[in-house]
Design a protein around this motif. Structure first.
Motif, PDB file in Angstrom:
ATOM      1  N   GLY A 168      56.675  37.579  31.825  1.00 36.24           N
ATOM      2  CA  GLY A 168      56.880  37.828  32.861  1.00 36.24           C
ATOM      3  C   GLY A 168      56.163  38.425  33.646  1.00 36.24           C
ATOM      4  N   GLU A 169      55.617  39.596  33.216  1.00 34.71           N
ATOM      5  CA  GLU A 169      54.519  40.506  33.913  1.00 34.71           C
ATOM      6  C   GLU A 169      53.368  39.579  34.233  1.00 34.71           C
ATOM      7  OE1 GLU A 169      53.577  43.853  31.481  1.00 34.71           O
ATOM      8  OE2 GLU A 169      55.580  44.392  31.189  1.00 34.71           O
ATOM      9  N   ARG A 170      52.778  38.617  33.540  1.00 34.94           N
ATOM     10  CA  ARG A 170      51.603  37.900  33.784  1.00 34.94           C
ATOM     11  C   ARG A 170      51.784  37.149  34.963  1.00 34.94           C
ATOM     12  NH1 ARG A 170      50.810  34.678  28.708  1.00 34.94           N
ATOM     13  NH2 ARG A 170      48.954  34.057  29.612  1.00 34.94           N
ATOM     14  N   LYS A 171      53.108  36.467  34.975  1.00 32.57           N
ATOM     15  CA  LYS A 171      53.421  35.509  35.808  1.00 32.57           C
ATOM     16  C   LYS A 171      53.442  36.269  37.342  1.00 32.57           C
ATOM     17  CE  LYS A 171      57.220  32.291  37.423  1.00 32.57           C
ATOM     18  NZ  LYS A 171      58.350  31.741  37.285  1.00 32.57           N
ATOM     19  N   GLU A 172      53.956  37.460  37.343  1.00 33.09           N
ATOM     20  CA  GLU A 172      54.367  38.311  38.263  1.00 33.09           C
ATOM     21  C   GLU A 172      53.069  38.811  39.082  1.00 33.09           C
ATOM     22  OE1 GLU A 172      56.358  42.674  39.917  1.00 33.09           O
ATOM     23  OE2 GLU A 172      56.666  41.727  37.785  1.00 33.09           O
ATOM     24  N   LEU A 173      52.086  38.975  38.112  1.00 38.43           N
ATOM     25  CA  LEU A 173      50.641  39.413  38.312  1.00 38.43           C
ATOM     26  C   LEU A 173      49.796  38.295  39.053  1.00 38.43           C
ATOM     27  CD1 LEU A 173      49.362  41.894  35.733  1.00 38.43           C
ATOM     28  CD2 LEU A 173      49.500  42.370  38.011  1.00 38.43           C
ATOM     29  N   ARG A 174      50.222  37.064  38.565  1.00 35.20           N
ATOM     30  CA  ARG A 174      49.316  35.925  39.020  1.00 35.20           C
ATOM     31  C   ARG A 174      49.746  35.712  40.486  1.00 35.20           C
ATOM     32  NH1 ARG A 174      50.536  33.479  33.777  1.00 35.20           N
ATOM     33  NH2 ARG A 174      48.443  33.353  32.450  1.00 35.20           N
ATOM     34  N   GLY A 175      51.104  35.542  40.606  1.00 35.97           N
ATOM     35  CA  GLY A 175      51.839  35.377  41.959  1.00 35.97           C
ATOM     36  C   GLY A 175      51.363  36.419  43.009  1.00 35.97           C
ATOM     37  N   LYS A 176      51.277  37.711  42.442  1.00 35.07           N
ATOM     38  CA  LYS A 176      50.787  38.804  43.430  1.00 35.07           C
ATOM     39  C   LYS A 176      49.424  38.685  43.853  1.00 35.07           C
ATOM     40  CE  LYS A 176      51.095  43.838  44.094  1.00 35.07           C
ATOM     41  NZ  LYS A 176      51.389  45.101  43.461  1.00 35.07           N
TER      42      LYS A 176
END
Length: 666
Positions: A168-176
């Motif tokens: 979840g954190e990786r996905k959030e970082l990629r999106g950001k």
């Protein structure tokens, strides 16, 4: 390990079992006793003290009352647990100190125990407790259930939770990062105006001077025609009031002969006497005489008394009599009383009674009232013989008194009217004289005012002509400033272009700083993402390593235990990654009899040794050899004795002769 167990259980049928047990912390302990002595209940209460209602073999309604207190050693720390059906308490025990409360209430204590152990009752039931009739619990599970249970104990499910959180954190970082890069644009520097800012500033200052001069000229206003004051008018003298005329006085009535206030008062005092006499005569005429005279009333009362005595005599006779046998004469029972009181009473009444005693009393009263009223009327007639001649005199004098009162009131009213007219006339005369003085004063003031008005109006006309000349001169001077506004607009517009440039350049510098900061933030986020990718990869490797160790280790330990428990008849247990179990290449679910029981026991003991016995070094076994012959039972006992030191504490319930380090006989 369990140290002490104290419990009291009352079942629905009122059967009660109480125990206060002390367990050895090391070695094996055999619990023996007759059938239904409560051997298995000890293991049930150990599990109940840890996990509460889930550990009970029956429904809650099967147990009327439960009270349990147990002390355990978990991860080297002493704990005390107290439970009833409605409450629970968990304490941390330190030698020489009061127990420290950790949790109170069934749900809080259950949660705290699971956190201490790292597993729940489902794992305890498989790895630490082989209850009677529940030996094949592990085999009865589906492979997915076995896998989930082992993952929970080994912490693999926690690794999955951490992995999900990392993803979840990786996905959030990629999106950001993607979102920030999509909007990142390097700002452009604005172009400078072509005009000379210094020359424009000087010109603007000169124009400000001209604007100030023009503004002063504009303040010269066109004069307004003067407002001339009005003259005061002279007042006429007031008209003098008419002479005072008073109304005629009222005429007094003619006075009767021999009139005097004292005589009139005496005559008025006789009016009540005349009225009382008239009333007495009228009352005598209205009162009616009774039906009987005084003599007739006395005669009627005597007749009533005689008839009453005759009735009393007849009543005495009615009490009975005796007839003489010789002469036939009647002898009354009350003969003596009849002779004494009623001998003078005739046999027959001369006449019946016409009036009752009450009616006679009323007539006597009426007769007395009639006599009294007649006497008062006669006295009144005698009195009126002297008073009747005065009746008309009283009437005439009362009429004169009324007229006299009316005259006096009219005279008083006439006098008040005259006084009011005189006062009103006096006021009119005062007002007249005051008005004359006021008119004289006003006319004197008006003459002075009118002289001042003439002087003021002349000065106002002179001032107006002076202001008009100044205004005309200012208008002629303003004509020389034509074109000033156009020049001001051109200079102002040029200076505004420089202001716009300054604002844009300041924004450019701010945007450039923001752009560089966002670039640096994107780089930092990319570094964080790289770190998370490394952590995710390491997590996958850790999970793979745990799985690569867990199932082979579980298979290896279970194989050793199975071989020992069967005397070498069964040798190999294989647990694959999907937790399908085979025994000597035969699926566990296809085994039967004691072979299946022993395979289950070996796998459960191996699961505890590999995963949980280090946390809770205790195993409880209830009749695990009941389906085995004596030889296989011996193999099982020898194996258990061998692994007991590795585990720490083993509690065994059995009817068969069993070698153990300690024994509790119930």
């Amino acid at each position: 390990m369990i140290n002490t167990l104290n419990y009291s259980v009352t079942f629905a049928n009122e059967r009660q079992i109480k125990r206060d047990l002390q367990f050895e912390l090391q070695g094996s302990t055999l619990i023996t006793g007759r059938n239904e002595a409560g051997k298995s209940l000890n293991l049930e209460m150990i599990a109940y003290s840890l996990f509460g209602n889930d550990a009970l073999r029956g429904k809650m309604t099967d147990y009327k009352r439960i009270s349990c207190k147990a002390s355990f050693i978990i991860k080297g720390q002493n704990y005390v647990i107290e439970r009833t059906k409605t409450n629970a308490k968990l304490f941390k025990a330190v030698e020489g100190e009061d127990p420290e409360p950790l949790a109170t209430g069934i749900s809080p204590v259950n949660k705290a125990i699971v956190e201490l152990l790292g597993f729940d009752f489902d794992v305890y039931r498989v790895a630490h407790l082989a209850a009677q009739g529940d030996l094949q619990a592990l085999a009865n599970m589906k492979p997915t259930e076995r896998k989930r249970m082992v993952d929970t104990v080994a912490g693999l499910n926690q690794l999955d939770d951490v992995a999900a959180e990392l993803d979840g954190e990786r996905k959030e970082l990629r999106g950001k990062i993607t979102g920030m890069e999509a909007v990142l644009t390097e700002p452009e520097q604005p172009l400078s105006p072509t005009t000379n800012r210094e020359e424009l500033t000087k010109t603007s200052a000169l124009l400000d001077v001209k604007v100030s001069e023009r503004q002063k000229l504009k303040t010269v206003k066109s004069p307004t025609a003067p407002t001339l004051l009005n003259r005061m008018s002279l007042m006429d003298m007031p008209e003098e009031p008419e002479a005072l005329v008073l109304p005629d006085a009222p005429v007094a009535p003619a006075e009767p002969a021999e009139w005097s206030e004292e005589t009139f008062s005496q005559l008025l005092a006789m009016k009540p006497q005349i009225a009382a006499a008239d009333a007495a005569i009228q009352k005598a005429e209205t009162v009616v005489a009774p039906a009987l005279t005084k003599a007739q009333i006395d005669e009627q009362r005597e007749l009533n008394r005689l008839n009453k005595r005759i009735a009393e005599r007849d009543a005495l006779r009615g009490q009975g009599y005796l007839i003489c046998g010789d002469c036939g004469h009647k002898n009354y029972l009350a003969a003596n009383l009849l002779e004494e009181k009623y001998s003078d009473v005739p046999e027959v009444s001369p006449a019946p009674s016409t009036y009752s005693e009450a009616e006679l009393i009323v007539m006597e009263t009426q007769l007395a009232e009639k006599e009294r009223v007649d006497a008062e009327a006669e006295a009144a007639r005698a009195q009126l013989a002297n008073l009747n001649p005065l009746r008309q005199v009283i009437i005439d004098w009362e009429a004169y008194a009324a007229e006299l009162r009316t005259y006096r009131q009219a005279e008083q009213h006439w006098q008040q009217r005259c006084d009011d007219l005189k006062a009103s006339h006096d006021r009119l005369m005062t007002q007249y004289h005051t008005g004359v003085e006021r008119v004289k004063a006003h006319n004197l003031e008006a003459e002075s005012h009118n002289q001042n008005v003439e002087a003021h109006n002349a000065r106002a006309q002179d001032n107006y002509q002076t202001e008009l000349a100044a205004y005309q001169q200012a208008q002629e001077a303003l004509a020389s400033y034509e074109g000033l506004d156009t020049e001001i607009a051109q200079v102002t517009n040029s200076l505004r272009m420089w202001e716009v440039y300054d604002a844009r350049f300041e924004a450019y510098e701010h945007n450039m700083a923001t752009y560089k900061a966002q670039l640096a933030e994107v780089e930092t986020l990319k570094e964080q993402l790289a770190d998370l990718d490394k952590a995710r990869k390491a997590l996958n490797e850790t999970k793979t390593n745990v799985k690569s160790y867990l199932t082979p280790a579980l298979s290896r330990v279970a194989s050793i235990l199975l071989s020992e428990m069967t005397g070498g008849e069964r040798n190999t247990v294989v647990v694959d990654e999907d937790f399908e179990v085979t025994v000597d290449n035969q699926p566990l679910r296809t085994l039967s009899g004691s072979g299946k029981d022993i395979a289950n026991l070996a796998i459960r003991l191996a699961l505890g040794q590999v995963l949980t016995h280090s946390v809770l070094p205790m195993v409880c076994l209830d009749e695990v050899d009941q389906g085995c012959d004596s030889e296989r039972a011996r193999y099982i006992q020898e194996c258990l004795q061998r692994i007991t030191p590795q585990i720490g504490q083993m509690l065994i319930v059995s009817h068969k002769p069993t070698v153990a380090d300690h024994t509790i006989a119930l």
